[in-house]
Design a protein around this motif. Sequence first.
Motif, PDB file in Angstrom:
ATOM      1  N   VAL A  40       0.834  -1.209   0.000  1.00  0.00           N
ATOM      2  CA  VAL A  40       0.000   0.000   0.000  1.00  0.00           C
ATOM      3  C   VAL A  40       0.868   1.260   0.000  1.00  0.00           C
ATOM      4  O   VAL A  40       1.877   1.330   0.704  1.00  0.00           O
ATOM      5  CB  VAL A  40      -0.903  -0.014   1.254  1.00  0.00           C
ATOM      6  N   VAL A  41       0.443   2.244  -0.795  1.00  0.00           N
ATOM      7  CA  VAL A  41       0.944   3.618  -0.650  1.00  0.00           C
ATOM      8  C   VAL A  41      -0.245   4.420  -0.127  1.00  0.00           C
ATOM      9  O   VAL A  41      -1.324   4.387  -0.728  1.00  0.00           O
ATOM     10  CB  VAL A  41       1.449   4.175  -1.999  1.00  0.00           C
ATOM     11  N   PHE A  42      -0.048   5.089   1.003  1.00  0.00           N
ATOM     12  CA  PHE A  42      -1.187   5.687   1.713  1.00  0.00           C
ATOM     13  C   PHE A  42      -1.038   7.207   1.749  1.00  0.00           C
ATOM     14  O   PHE A  42      -0.042   7.729   2.252  1.00  0.00           O
ATOM     15  CB  PHE A  42      -1.195   5.135   3.147  1.00  0.00           C
ATOM     16  N   ALA A  43      -2.062   7.905   1.236  1.00  0.00           N
ATOM     17  CA  ALA A  43      -2.041   9.370   1.248  1.00  0.00           C
ATOM     18  C   ALA A  43      -3.065   9.899   2.252  1.00  0.00           C
ATOM     19  O   ALA A  43      -4.165   9.378   2.342  1.00  0.00           O
ATOM     20  CB  ALA A  43      -2.357   9.894  -0.142  1.00  0.00           C
ATOM     21  N   LEU A  51      -5.088  -2.774   8.256  1.00  0.00           N
ATOM     22  CA  LEU A  51      -4.132  -3.335   7.283  1.00  0.00           C
ATOM     23  C   LEU A  51      -3.117  -4.237   7.986  1.00  0.00           C
ATOM     24  O   LEU A  51      -2.770  -5.312   7.501  1.00  0.00           O
ATOM     25  CB  LEU A  51      -3.394  -2.203   6.555  1.00  0.00           C
ATOM     26  N   ARG A  52      -2.657  -3.780   9.132  1.00  0.00           N
ATOM     27  CA  ARG A  52      -1.661  -4.558   9.881  1.00  0.00           C
ATOM     28  C   ARG A  52      -2.241  -5.910  10.320  1.00  0.00           C
ATOM     29  O   ARG A  52      -1.601  -6.962  10.185  1.00  0.00           O
ATOM     30  CB  ARG A  52      -1.212  -3.739  11.082  1.00  0.00           C
ATOM     31  N   LEU A  53      -3.478  -5.869  10.830  1.00  0.00           N
ATOM     32  CA  LEU A  53      -4.107  -7.118  11.274  1.00  0.00           C
ATOM     33  C   LEU A  53      -4.328  -8.068  10.110  1.00  0.00           C
ATOM     34  O   LEU A  53      -4.259  -9.283  10.264  1.00  0.00           O
ATOM     35  CB  LEU A  53      -5.451  -6.818  11.945  1.00  0.00           C
ATOM     36  N   ALA A  54      -4.625  -7.507   8.950  1.00  0.00           N
ATOM     37  CA  ALA A  54      -4.856  -8.351   7.775  1.00  0.00           C
ATOM     38  C   ALA A  54      -3.541  -8.717   7.088  1.00  0.00           C
ATOM     39  O   ALA A  54      -3.550  -9.252   5.976  1.00  0.00           O
ATOM     40  CB  ALA A  54      -5.783  -7.635   6.802  1.00  0.00           C
ATOM     41  N   ASN A  55      -2.424  -8.385   7.734  1.00  0.00           N
ATOM     42  CA  ASN A  55      -1.108  -8.771   7.225  1.00  0.00           C
ATOM     43  C   ASN A  55      -0.732  -8.104   5.915  1.00  0.00           C
ATOM     44  O   ASN A  55       0.037  -8.658   5.138  1.00  0.00           O
ATOM     45  CB  ASN A  55      -1.043 -10.280   7.034  1.00  0.00           C
ATOM     46  N   GLN A  56      -1.307  -6.938   5.646  1.00  0.00           N
ATOM     47  CA  GLN A  56      -0.949  -6.209   4.421  1.00  0.00           C
ATOM     48  C   GLN A  56       0.333  -5.419   4.677  1.00  0.00           C
ATOM     49  O   GLN A  56       0.610  -5.037   5.811  1.00  0.00           O
ATOM     50  CB  GLN A  56      -2.061  -5.222   4.062  1.00  0.00           C
ATOM     51  N   ALA A  57       1.069  -5.128   3.595  1.00  0.00           N
ATOM     52  CA  ALA A  57       2.286  -4.336   3.749  1.00  0.00           C
ATOM     53  C   ALA A  57       2.003  -2.898   3.334  1.00  0.00           C
ATOM     54  O   ALA A  57       1.340  -2.675   2.328  1.00  0.00           O
ATOM     55  CB  ALA A  57       3.376  -4.926   2.872  1.00  0.00           C
ATOM     56  N   VAL A  58       2.500  -1.954   4.122  1.00  0.00           N
ATOM     57  CA  VAL A  58       2.399  -0.540   3.729  1.00  0.00           C
ATOM     58  C   VAL A  58       3.809  -0.071   3.398  1.00  0.00           C
ATOM     59  O   VAL A  58       4.727  -0.157   4.206  1.00  0.00           O
ATOM     60  CB  VAL A  58       1.769   0.308   4.855  1.00  0.00           C
ATOM     61  N   ALA A  59       3.982   0.420   2.151  1.00  0.00           N
ATOM     62  CA  ALA A  59       5.316   0.798   1.687  1.00  0.00           C
ATOM     63  C   ALA A  59       5.609   2.258   1.983  1.00  0.00           C
ATOM     64  O   ALA A  59       6.751   2.615   2.303  1.00  0.00           O
ATOM     65  CB  ALA A  59       5.428   0.537   0.186  1.00  0.00           C
ATOM     66  N   LEU A  60       4.602   3.108   1.869  1.00  0.00           N
ATOM     67  CA  LEU A  60       4.893   4.542   1.987  1.00  0.00           C
ATOM     68  C   LEU A  60       3.675   5.302   2.490  1.00  0.00           C
ATOM     69  O   LEU A  60       2.541   5.006   2.114  1.00  0.00           O
ATOM     70  CB  LEU A  60       5.310   5.063   0.611  1.00  0.00           C
ATOM     71  N   LEU A  61       3.954   6.266   3.365  1.00  0.00           N
ATOM     72  CA  LEU A  61       2.886   7.155   3.873  1.00  0.00           C
ATOM     73  C   LEU A  61       3.213   8.565   3.403  1.00  0.00           C
ATOM     74  O   LEU A  61       4.327   9.060   3.640  1.00  0.00           O
ATOM     75  CB  LEU A  61       2.877   7.122   5.397  1.00  0.00           C
ATOM     76  N   LEU A  62       2.249   9.167   2.719  1.00  0.00           N
ATOM     77  CA  LEU A  62       2.434  10.535   2.234  1.00  0.00           C
ATOM     78  C   LEU A  62       1.378  11.368   2.953  1.00  0.00           C
ATOM     79  O   LEU A  62       0.178  11.244   2.697  1.00  0.00           O
ATOM     80  CB  LEU A  62       2.217  10.547   0.711  1.00  0.00           C
ATOM     81  N   VAL A  63       1.838  12.230   3.890  1.00  0.00           N
ATOM     82  CA  VAL A  63       0.919  12.786   4.881  1.00  0.00           C
ATOM     83  C   VAL A  63       1.039  14.307   4.932  1.00  0.00           C
ATOM     84  O   VAL A  63       2.157  14.848   5.022  1.00  0.00           O
ATOM     85  CB  VAL A  63       1.284  12.185   6.259  1.00  0.00           C
TER      86      VAL A  63
END
Length: 566
Positions: free
Chosen positions: A5-8, A49-61
């Motif tokens: 995931v890339v999260f904005a 996302l963490r509980l579902a074991n997904q990976a987060v690559a980048l947070l743009l905040v």
Amino acid sequence: MDKPVVFAVDDEPSVLAAVTRDLRRHYGSDYNIMRAASGADAIEALRELRLANQAVALLLVDQRMPEMTGVELLREALGIFPDAKRVLLTAYADTDAAIRAINEVRLDHYLMKPWHPPEELLYPVLDDLLDDWQANFQPAFEGVRVIGHKWSADGHRVRDFLARNLIPYRWLDIESDAEAVELRSLAGAAEEPLPVVILPDGTSLSRPTIAGLAERIGLHTRAVSETYDLIVVGTGPAGLASAVYGASEGLRTLLIEREAPGGQAGTSSSIENYLGFPVGLSGADLARRAVAQARRFGAEILTPMEAVRLESRDGYHVVTLSDGSTVASQALIVATGVSYRLLDVPGADRLAGSGLFYGAAITEALGVKDQDVFVVGGGNSAGQAALYLARYAKSVTMLVRGPALAETMSQYLIERINEIENLSVRTGVAVSELHGEQSLEEISIREADSGAVSRVPGRAVFVFIGAAPRTEWLSGTLQLDPQGYILAGPDLERDRSKRLNGWLAQREPFWLETNIPGVFAAGDVRRRSTKRIASAVGEGAMAVQFVHQHLRGPAAPQRPAQAAGT
Ligand SMILES: Cc1cc2nc3c(=O)[nH]c(=O)nc-3n(C[C@H](O)[C@H](O)[C@H](O)COP(=O)(O)OP(=O)(O)OC[C@H]3O[C@@H](n4cnc5c(N)ncnc54)[C@H](O)[C@@H]3O)c2cc1C
């Protein structure tokens, strides 16, 4: 695995829409672009996302948001996805905050708004950060996660069930693994009783029942139909062989299994004498192959589900299952094998699953790493378990009641045991008591000759002291011997005139047939069977031939004149 995931995050809808659009255009094929309009929404989504074991690559905040600033959000996110790259979107006035954040929240970069054109101002920065993230990224384990206490009986029950049903899982010890504490709290289960099971979709169960867990992980617990040509109870080697032959020969076949496919053989760490596998294979491997084979031919498997009652009427055999439902068939094969005999000493009931284990060497092997453990019993199953545990434990001591292993164990295993340095054998001894409140701490061992008792420290005892059939549900219906083994064919008891009480068919019982026509016994549960995998498989296959003959109607072997009472 899903795309990382890339999260904005931005509170201004137009800015959030613009940044999401730019991210999708450039990264949409490799990353899942997600967004949130506030810090609180973002944190909630990150937890899921963490509980579902997904990976987060980048947070743009965005830095300037009401209620929670970008830096505050990144600080919280650090605890959830510590490896995600962190980028702050700032206005000129936020530069100081951004610089402070470099140390405070390990900020990787700050970008000035506006970022246009993105090809020059956005993508080169993010490309670089994402390349770096990819280079260090290790995909997360995708299966079930179990959080609990190492020596808890409930934890053992769940782990053993998952392992024996070949469901990949990761065990997290609440006492020694920081991730376990964190995941438990992320799942909102910090106060819930252990074990907590986190499923691949991120939902969790606290101290689940086996039936509840089985349903949630998608095991098949309800029969598709009410009637079948053939029902097989038990999925050890005998039951699985019956299913493979029955289903492949066109019989609509249902298998019912109380614990896990594979039976006793499924708990073996290494089977070396089964024909066709010269270097041996594990019981789990044998079970997995046989289950796949049975399913390929169309056999249906219900697990975990126990057969609790059998009634035969109008040529049908009706089996009541532990959930109260019934299934019926024209032919039935009972292949329920034998179950481990329990250790009858003080402390055994209390500590079962908390240091005292029946079978279960494979499930618990990693848990006994660097511990001194004991294996009770002198048969082949005890020998196999001791050899397997010696690969993990600091030391393994076999406690054998008899004077020598040679009386009870195959020579190839004895030779192997003698070669292993951290494996020793004590003969002429028996466990007389187990000590410990929450988990096993010490073991009392009695010398057969002198009667002297010594007390030694020990965290785990694995018991292999023989087995007995559990056929109480059949007593009164099938003929059983005093130990509970099923009588079949030539073993069936007859009255003085050689008449078989209650026998209703116009023919003699087939070799594996019980006192009820159309009900057969195969494998270890049958009286005088050879307690071997190959024999169980052979009997399972043979029983299906008799099933065909039974279904074809009155056929040979004909009832002899005197037995038919004519
Ligand atoms: C640790 C170990 C190692 C072994 N190693 C070897 C080896 O190397 N070579 C060899 O030849 N033999 C070996 N054996 C022996 C061999 O595994 C057995 O002879 C064989 O598994 C018997 O098969 P079975 O199908 O008759 O019964 P089992 O394997 O006992 O299977 C019976 C199944 O029926 C199920 N069941 C029971 N009651 C019910 C009910 N009411 N409802 C639903 N399901 C029920 C049980 O849960 C079980 O899964 C070993 C045994 C053990 C314990």
